[in-house]
Motif scaffolding. Structure first.
Motif, PDB file in Angstrom:
ATOM      1  N   ASP A   1       0.873  -1.174   0.000  1.00 56.60           N
ATOM      2  CA  ASP A   1       0.000   0.000   0.000  1.00 56.60           C
ATOM      3  C   ASP A   1       0.906   1.217   0.000  1.00 56.60           C
ATOM      4  O   ASP A   1       1.972   1.212   0.631  1.00 56.60           O
ATOM      5  N   LYS A   2       0.490   2.246  -0.707  1.00 56.26           N
ATOM      6  CA  LYS A   2       1.274   3.485  -0.706  1.00 56.26           C
ATOM      7  C   LYS A   2       1.328   4.067   0.713  1.00 56.26           C
ATOM      8  O   LYS A   2       2.294   4.708   1.100  1.00 56.26           O
ATOM      9  N   TYR A   3       0.256   3.845   1.446  1.00 56.40           N
ATOM     10  CA  TYR A   3       0.187   4.319   2.836  1.00 56.40           C
ATOM     11  C   TYR A   3      -0.121   3.128   3.741  1.00 56.40           C
ATOM     12  O   TYR A   3      -1.286   2.914   4.110  1.00 56.40           O
ATOM     13  N   PRO A   4       0.893   2.338   4.115  1.00 58.39           N
ATOM     14  CA  PRO A   4       0.634   1.125   4.911  1.00 58.39           C
ATOM     15  C   PRO A   4      -0.056   1.460   6.236  1.00 58.39           C
ATOM     16  O   PRO A   4       0.138   2.544   6.781  1.00 58.39           O
ATOM     17  N   ALA A   5      -0.853   0.514   6.715  1.00 61.82           N
ATOM     18  CA  ALA A   5      -1.551   0.693   7.995  1.00 61.82           C
ATOM     19  C   ALA A   5      -0.811  -0.134   9.043  1.00 61.82           C
ATOM     20  O   ALA A   5      -0.890  -1.362   9.012  1.00 61.82           O
ATOM     21  N   PRO A   6      -0.084   0.524   9.954  1.00 61.40           N
ATOM     22  CA  PRO A   6       0.773  -0.223  10.889  1.00 61.40           C
ATOM     23  C   PRO A   6       0.006  -1.273  11.693  1.00 61.40           C
ATOM     24  O   PRO A   6       0.522  -2.359  11.938  1.00 61.40           O
ATOM     25  N   ASP A   7      -1.248  -0.971  12.069  1.00 64.28           N
ATOM     26  CA  ASP A   7      -2.001  -1.923  12.907  1.00 64.28           C
ATOM     27  C   ASP A   7      -2.224  -3.265  12.206  1.00 64.28           C
ATOM     28  O   ASP A   7      -2.319  -4.304  12.852  1.00 64.28           O
ATOM     29  N   LEU A   8      -2.269  -3.228  10.871  1.00 67.80           N
ATOM     30  CA  LEU A   8      -2.574  -4.440  10.122  1.00 67.80           C
ATOM     31  C   LEU A   8      -1.446  -5.471  10.220  1.00 67.80           C
ATOM     32  O   LEU A   8      -1.689  -6.681  10.180  1.00 67.80           O
ATOM     33  N   ALA A   9      -0.233  -4.979  10.358  1.00 66.09           N
ATOM     34  CA  ALA A   9       0.923  -5.882  10.372  1.00 66.09           C
ATOM     35  C   ALA A   9       1.300  -6.298  11.797  1.00 66.09           C
ATOM     36  O   ALA A   9       2.216  -7.097  11.984  1.00 66.09           O
ATOM     37  N   GLN A  10       0.541  -5.772  12.777  1.00 69.30           N
ATOM     38  CA  GLN A  10       0.958  -5.952  14.171  1.00 69.30           C
ATOM     39  C   GLN A  10       1.029  -7.410  14.638  1.00 69.30           C
ATOM     40  O   GLN A  10       1.956  -7.783  15.346  1.00 69.30           O
ATOM     41  N   ASP A  11       0.024  -8.215  14.239  1.00 68.32           N
ATOM     42  CA  ASP A  11       0.015  -9.587  14.774  1.00 68.32           C
ATOM     43  C   ASP A  11       0.882 -10.545  13.956  1.00 68.32           C
ATOM     44  O   ASP A  11       0.923 -11.746  14.218  1.00 68.32           O
ATOM     45  N   GLY A  12       1.582 -10.003  12.965  1.00 68.33           N
ATOM     46  CA  GLY A  12       2.539 -10.821  12.216  1.00 68.33           C
ATOM     47  C   GLY A  12       1.917 -11.662  11.107  1.00 68.33           C
ATOM     48  O   GLY A  12       2.642 -12.352  10.386  1.00 68.33           O
ATOM     49  N   THR A  13       0.594 -11.609  10.935  1.00 63.81           N
ATOM     50  CA  THR A  13      -0.017 -12.431   9.871  1.00 63.81           C
ATOM     51  C   THR A  13       0.030 -11.734   8.510  1.00 63.81           C
ATOM     52  O   THR A  13      -0.209 -12.350   7.486  1.00 63.81           O
ATOM     53  N   VAL A  14       0.303 -10.425   8.534  1.00 63.73           N
ATOM     54  CA  VAL A  14       0.399  -9.682   7.269  1.00 63.73           C
ATOM     55  C   VAL A  14       1.782  -9.033   7.201  1.00 63.73           C
ATOM     56  O   VAL A  14       2.236  -8.420   8.168  1.00 63.73           O
ATOM     57  N   ARG A  15       2.445  -9.194   6.061  1.00 66.28           N
ATOM     58  CA  ARG A  15       3.777  -8.577   5.899  1.00 66.28           C
ATOM     59  C   ARG A  15       3.716  -7.548   4.782  1.00 66.28           C
ATOM     60  O   ARG A  15       3.389  -7.901   3.643  1.00 66.28           O
ATOM     61  N   TYR A  16       3.946  -6.261   5.122  1.00 63.40           N
ATOM     62  CA  TYR A  16       4.031  -5.233   4.078  1.00 63.40           C
ATOM     63  C   TYR A  16       5.366  -5.370   3.352  1.00 63.40           C
ATOM     64  O   TYR A  16       6.421  -5.496   3.990  1.00 63.40           O
ATOM     65  N   VAL A  17       5.298  -5.368   2.030  1.00 62.18           N
ATOM     66  CA  VAL A  17       6.508  -5.485   1.210  1.00 62.18           C
ATOM     67  C   VAL A  17       6.406  -4.468   0.068  1.00 62.18           C
ATOM     68  O   VAL A  17       5.365  -3.826  -0.112  1.00 62.18           O
ATOM     69  N   SER A  18       7.468  -4.362  -0.713  1.00 62.79           N
ATOM     70  CA  SER A  18       7.407  -3.494  -1.900  1.00 62.79           C
ATOM     71  C   SER A  18       6.520  -4.165  -2.948  1.00 62.79           C
ATOM     72  O   SER A  18       6.292  -5.392  -2.900  1.00 62.79           O
ATOM     73  N   LEU A  19       6.054  -3.379  -3.917  1.00 65.69           N
ATOM     74  CA  LEU A  19       5.222  -3.963  -4.984  1.00 65.69           C
ATOM     75  C   LEU A  19       6.016  -5.033  -5.736  1.00 65.69           C
ATOM     76  O   LEU A  19       5.485  -6.086  -6.086  1.00 65.69           O
ATOM     77  N   ASP A  20       7.300  -4.761  -5.919  1.00 68.44           N
ATOM     78  CA  ASP A  20       8.168  -5.703  -6.620  1.00 68.44           C
ATOM     79  C   ASP A  20       8.206  -7.060  -5.915  1.00 68.44           C
ATOM     80  O   ASP A  20       8.052  -8.110  -6.548  1.00 68.44           O
ATOM     81  N   THR A  21       8.406  -7.026  -4.604  1.00 69.89           N
ATOM     82  CA  THR A  21       8.459  -8.277  -3.826  1.00 69.89           C
ATOM     83  C   THR A  21       7.122  -8.988  -3.882  1.00 69.89           C
ATOM     84  O   THR A  21       7.057 -10.211  -4.023  1.00 69.89           O
TER      85      THR A  21
END
Ligand code: NAI
Length: 345
Positions: free
Chosen positions: A173-193
């Motif tokens: 996401d261009k503007y990641p939501a920190p709470d979404l990644a908190q429990d470790g089930t979601v990993r924010y990555v670059s679009l390329d990755t």
């Protein structure tokens, strides 16, 4: 208050009539889309209500303004069909920022399951008493990696459902939501990755200049062989020609499309008696691993009711107070929700 309602479908009327009566708004339902040729139908009305494939470009805005129309109510969330820069100072643009993110996310999942378990094939076979399983082998979603582009309202619901399937979730996401990644089930990555590591990619971001053709030939090149692409956002996020080439090259395993770049002349209408002029769409539809629905993801009773109620309330609030939290505003080159109702200043 009298509102000219463009691109009316039978399913629109039920809820708009119900809420219109409740809030004292009278709708005149026109089947035609809003274009420069039809804009004059709005003469004498207090406002105009449009949907995703109505044209609200500079000439239409000027025509509406010349008719004394100052309020445009979008009965949708996306506003890429409105020239917001030109609308600024001329038209108050109201929208429905959220109605049922569940409707869209659940449709994306319905398309995904249909595709990977070949339900569309099995349905047709069993209707013909063909109970052969040959060619219907699918794959488990459990353990697969899904890449979610856009983690707003719909993306989040989609992610929650994927969690239930036991999928690994990557997000961009261009503007990641920190709470979404908190429990470790979601990993924010670059679009390329995300492109490189996902087995399935689902698009849930808006169409902007930046996201136009975000899935093009070079993006598909980076994807795993057999990638499943789901697009329930806006057609032009995907370069349809590049997608078709990717399918022909066996790079793309499946495509689930609720939206299409050139949908405005085709979707929502019965074209079954016509020769389809769009060769790219015809070829895509002919593919066994492509499922196309015609911008249907929003179409649940819950969403329609919510869309109608919010649209009517937007119109009433705006007429009474001269502002609405759901007004869009174009300032400093950015479109955002209007904070102060001073778009015309
Ligand atoms: P939202 O505004 O809640 O979320 C959009 C997300 O995309 C936000 O998190 C935002 O930060 C992100 N984003 C913005 N620019 C981006 C970029 N350049 N790259 C990556 N991410 C970016 O919107 P919502 O309600 O989740 O809707 C998403 C899209 O779904 C809408 O824009 C609309 O196009 C589409 N939609 C389709 C429907 C259908 O019937 N098929 C119905 C409703 C919406």
């Amino acid at each position: 208050m009298r509102i000219a309602f463009f691109d009316t479908k039978p399913y629109d009327k039920l809820f708009f009539e119900q809420y219109g009566e409740q809030y004292g708004v009278q709708f005149k339902f026109f089947e035609t889309k809003l274009t420069l040729d039809t804009a004059d139908l709005a003469r004498g009305f207090d406002g105009v209500c449009v949907f995703v494939n109505d044209t609200v470009d500079a000439p239409v805005i000027d025509r509406l303004q010349s008719l004394g129309i100052t309020t445009l109510a979008l009965r949708c969330a996306g506003f890429n069909n409105v020239d917001m820069k030109h609308a600024f100072g001329r038209l108050h643009v109201l929208r429905v920022p959220a109605y049922s993110p569940y409707a869209v996310a659940e449709h994306a999942i319905a398309l995904l399951l249909t595709s990977v378990r070949r339900i569309h094939k099995a349905y047709i076979r069993s209707k013909d008493f063909n109970f052969s399983l040959t060619g219907l082998t699918g794959f488990d979603l459990h353990g697969k990696t899904v890449g979610v582009v856009g983690t707003g309202k719909i993306g989040r619901v989609f992610i929650n459902i994927c969690r239930g399937f036991g999928m690994k979730i990557l997000a961009y996401d261009k503007y990641p939501a920190p709470d979404l990644a908190q429990d470790g089930t979601v990993r924010y990555v670059s679009l390329d990755t995300l492109l490189r590591e996902s087995d399935i990619i689902s698009l849930h971001c808006p169409l902007t200049e930046e996201t136009y053709h975000m899935i093009d030939a070079s993006a598909l090149e980076k994807c795993k062989k057999g990638i499943v692409l789901i697009n329930t956002s806006r057609g032009a996020l995907v370069d349809a020609e590049a997608l078709l080439a990717g399918i022909k090259a066996r790079k793309v395993g499946a495509a689930c499309l609720d939206v299409y770049e050139e949908e405005s002349e085709l979707f929502f209408e019965d074209n079954s008696g016509h020769i389809l002029e769009d060769d790219t769409l015809a070829r895509l539809i002919s593919m066994p691993n492509v499922i196309v629905t015609s911008h249907q993801a929003f179409l649940t009773e819950d969403a329609l009711s919510s869309i109608a109620e919010t649209t009517v309330r937007n119109l009433v609030d705006f007429a009474r107070l001269g502002q609405s939290p759901n007004e869009l505003c174009y300032r400093a080159g950015i479109t955002s929700d209007c904070r102060d109702g001073k778009c015309f200043s």
